[in-house]
Design a protein around this motif. Sequence first.
Motif, PDB file in Angstrom:
ATOM      1  N   GLN A  93      10.197   3.556 -15.242  1.00  0.00           N
ATOM      2  CA  GLN A  93       9.804   4.762 -14.514  1.00  0.00           C
ATOM      3  C   GLN A  93       9.254   4.411 -13.129  1.00  0.00           C
ATOM      4  N   TYR A  94       8.407   3.403 -13.072  1.00  0.00           N
ATOM      5  CA  TYR A  94       7.815   2.992 -11.798  1.00  0.00           C
ATOM      6  C   TYR A  94       7.956   1.487 -11.640  1.00  0.00           C
ATOM      7  N   CYS A  95       7.915   1.013 -10.392  1.00  0.00           N
ATOM      8  CA  CYS A  95       7.828  -0.425 -10.149  1.00  0.00           C
ATOM      9  C   CYS A  95       6.495  -0.647  -9.433  1.00  0.00           C
ATOM     10  N   VAL A  96       5.522  -1.090 -10.208  1.00  0.00           N
ATOM     11  CA  VAL A  96       4.149  -1.167  -9.703  1.00  0.00           C
ATOM     12  C   VAL A  96       3.755  -2.621  -9.511  1.00  0.00           C
ATOM     13  N   ILE A  97       3.207  -2.907  -8.324  1.00  0.00           N
ATOM     14  CA  ILE A  97       2.628  -4.240  -8.129  1.00  0.00           C
ATOM     15  C   ILE A  97       1.115  -4.094  -7.986  1.00  0.00           C
ATOM     16  N   ARG A  98       0.411  -5.192  -8.246  1.00  0.00           N
ATOM     17  CA  ARG A  98      -1.022  -5.228  -7.963  1.00  0.00           C
ATOM     18  C   ARG A  98      -1.253  -6.281  -6.895  1.00  0.00           C
ATOM     19  N   ILE A  99      -2.072  -5.926  -5.915  1.00  0.00           N
ATOM     20  CA  ILE A  99      -2.328  -6.831  -4.802  1.00  0.00           C
ATOM     21  C   ILE A  99      -3.780  -7.292  -4.863  1.00  0.00           C
ATOM     22  N   ASN A 100      -3.943  -8.585  -5.106  1.00  0.00           N
ATOM     23  CA  ASN A 100      -5.274  -9.179  -5.106  1.00  0.00           C
ATOM     24  C   ASN A 100      -5.572  -9.597  -3.666  1.00  0.00           C
ATOM     25  N   GLU A 101      -6.490  -8.873  -3.054  1.00  0.00           N
ATOM     26  CA  GLU A 101      -6.734  -9.043  -1.610  1.00  0.00           C
ATOM     27  C   GLU A 101      -7.100 -10.484  -1.255  1.00  0.00           C
ATOM     28  N   LYS A 102      -7.945 -11.096  -2.083  1.00  0.00           N
ATOM     29  CA  LYS A 102      -8.402 -12.463  -1.784  1.00  0.00           C
ATOM     30  C   LYS A 102      -7.229 -13.431  -1.727  1.00  0.00           C
ATOM     31  N   LEU A 103      -6.347 -13.325  -2.710  1.00  0.00           N
ATOM     32  CA  LEU A 103      -5.223 -14.273  -2.787  1.00  0.00           C
ATOM     33  C   LEU A 103      -4.094 -13.916  -1.825  1.00  0.00           C
ATOM     34  N   PHE A 104      -3.885 -12.608  -1.636  1.00  0.00           N
ATOM     35  CA  PHE A 104      -2.762 -12.169  -0.801  1.00  0.00           C
ATOM     36  C   PHE A 104      -3.110 -12.246   0.681  1.00  0.00           C
ATOM     37  N   GLY A 105      -4.403 -12.093   0.958  1.00  0.00           N
ATOM     38  CA  GLY A 105      -4.838 -12.168   2.359  1.00  0.00           C
ATOM     39  C   GLY A 105      -4.888 -10.812   3.040  1.00  0.00           C
ATOM     40  N   LYS A 106      -4.328  -9.801   2.424  1.00  0.00           N
ATOM     41  CA  LYS A 106      -4.360  -8.425   2.965  1.00  0.00           C
ATOM     42  C   LYS A 106      -4.656  -7.492   1.794  1.00  0.00           C
TER      43      LYS A 106
END
Length: 377
Positions: free
Chosen positions: A286-299
């Motif tokens: 139904q959805y394609c959901v990502i999670r963004i970890n700010e510390k690791l991703f940098g943004k």
Amino acid sequence: MNIKSFDQPIYVTKPFLPKLEDVTEKLQQIWDAAWLTNNGEQHQLLENELKNYLKVPYLSLFNNGTIALITACRALELTGEVITTPFTFAATPHVLTWNNLIPVFCDINPVTMNIDPAKIEAYITPKTSAILAVHVFGTPCEVDKIQRVADHHGLKVIYDAAHAFGVEKNNTGIGNFGDVSMYSFHATKLYHTAEGGALAVNDSELKAKIDLLKNFGIKNEDEVIFPGINGKMNEIQAALGLVNLKYVAEEVSNRKMIKAIYQQYLAELPGISFVQEQPSATSSYQYCVIRINEKLFGKSRDHVYHALKRYNVFARKYFYPLCSNYACYQHLPSAKADLLPVANQVAQEVLSLPFYGTLSEQEVVLICKIIQYIREN
Ligand code: T4K
């Protein structure tokens, strides 16, 4: 390096549209019958086909998922307080409010993002009548654990399965769990009837009660036995549903390919994770959901969300804000942020990427490259 933006806006979803001639053929049948709603032929056909497709014992179609869920609360005669999740669409707590029930927000599991069964018991009071859990993004809740808590305390269980069309857990249709499950067939859903929904139940008496409630409580021309509502799906919605059902498998397989491309390009980026699929369950795609970890991703997730817009990509922050932070619910004792640490964290990290069968491979690759570029700049 400069990265190209899209000429046309790319939204989080685009409704599946079948061949128009397939729909007009169905419309001709409706015109010939001069029967537009109130349990017509298309409605009966669709209810039966969907019951089989979803592998549930009884199904009742509705004009949308929200009215279906409102009716489910009525049918189960819920009172007082209902324990639910704050990490969901507005409709979930609102249906409780429309039934004069008080939503009690319980924190979620950090991996599945569904209500955490281990935390439910602490919220049960003499006023609690039910648990309203959501299979968020189609990931099944821990249904056995939830049922154990409910049985122990004599509570009803309703599942909001708006995202879980076609999901099976241990080869059982997801709508078999709990007392009632609600499916949504809104235009933005993988399978849709433009607007629409359904309730799945396990017993024939409850199905009969729901059918009465969605038709004003009219038993026959002489008797009205419940204060019902108008929740009926019309013939045009049902006809579209019959046509769309033929294409579900194709839509799922297109979405599988799209998800695989997203994973190929994004899964390796530090700080990005995808919702884990469960080995015992099928995915709804139904959805394609990502999670963004700010510390690791940098943004931050918000940075990515806004930056994507500059490239004409309109991802969505499903589900931010949390329902517990809405102006109409933040006064509730259970809405305090320190009681919902996981949900508050998750709501800052999630991003629903554009996801629909007609998204081309080149478009998905470009979205991934834009995200990589945003990370590096
Ligand atoms: N429970 C849960 C857990 C739910 O997620 C929902 C609905 C419900 C209950 C209630 O079920 P229904 O009563 O809706 O059957 C959308 C949908 O309207 C809603 O059904 C869905 N969940 C929710 C997660 O998403 P919005 O406010 O985000 O919709 P909107 O208008 O911003 O549309 C999203 C994007 O889709 C747009 O950016 C463009 C695209 N779009 C939309 C429509 C309607 C199109 O391209 N064409 C269209 O016709 O709620």
